[in-house]
Design a protein around this motif. Sequence first.
Motif: not given
Length: 204
Positions: A8-20
């Motif tokens: 879940k931590h990695q998925a959330q990081r990736q969501r942040i990266v995609n949005a950014a």
Amino acid sequence: MRTVDPVKHQAQRQRIVNAAAALFAAKGFERTTTADICKAVAMSAGNLFHYFPNKRAIFLAVFDGDREEKAERLARARSAEDPWEALLETVDLLAEAAVQPLVPQLVMEAMVQAYRDAELEALLSRDNAAEHAAVSALLTRAAATGRIDPGLDPDDTATWVLALIASLYTSAATDPSFHPAEQLPTLHLILHRFLRARADRPAD
């Protein structure tokens, strides 16, 4: 202490990266604020900093996602049985991201930021060196087996091959009418005529 679920931590990081990444492509690194990123992912600044220490770390993460996979694919190409076909596949590998809507703008932004950020400049330089080494090695093998013009210097030629690939990104970022996917066949044709001109010429 709360246990962190790594998936879940990695998925959330990736969501942040995609949005950014979308924000960096549209507004640039300097004009994108932490608040913009927080709004895009519906997250407080305190929560965002649980995943990344600052905006710069997010920007670096945008360019770090596929590095291992690309390195593996370049390594496989260098040891492929047919160096000419492997070279064309490597060109496609290095050009494939140019067709993605955000990537050309992100690449241009990274080039600008690299002048101000030594770590980013070093990261991009390592990537460029690895790509150049792979292309040069394939050109060397292709020349040795008679698949391309043996009179071409592999290092100089690799520089020009990579420059042609880079032009797909810069053209896509600066010209809305330029579509990299439509230009790939032309790029292949240019490379074929440039690299194989003497190799394909009948012997006297």
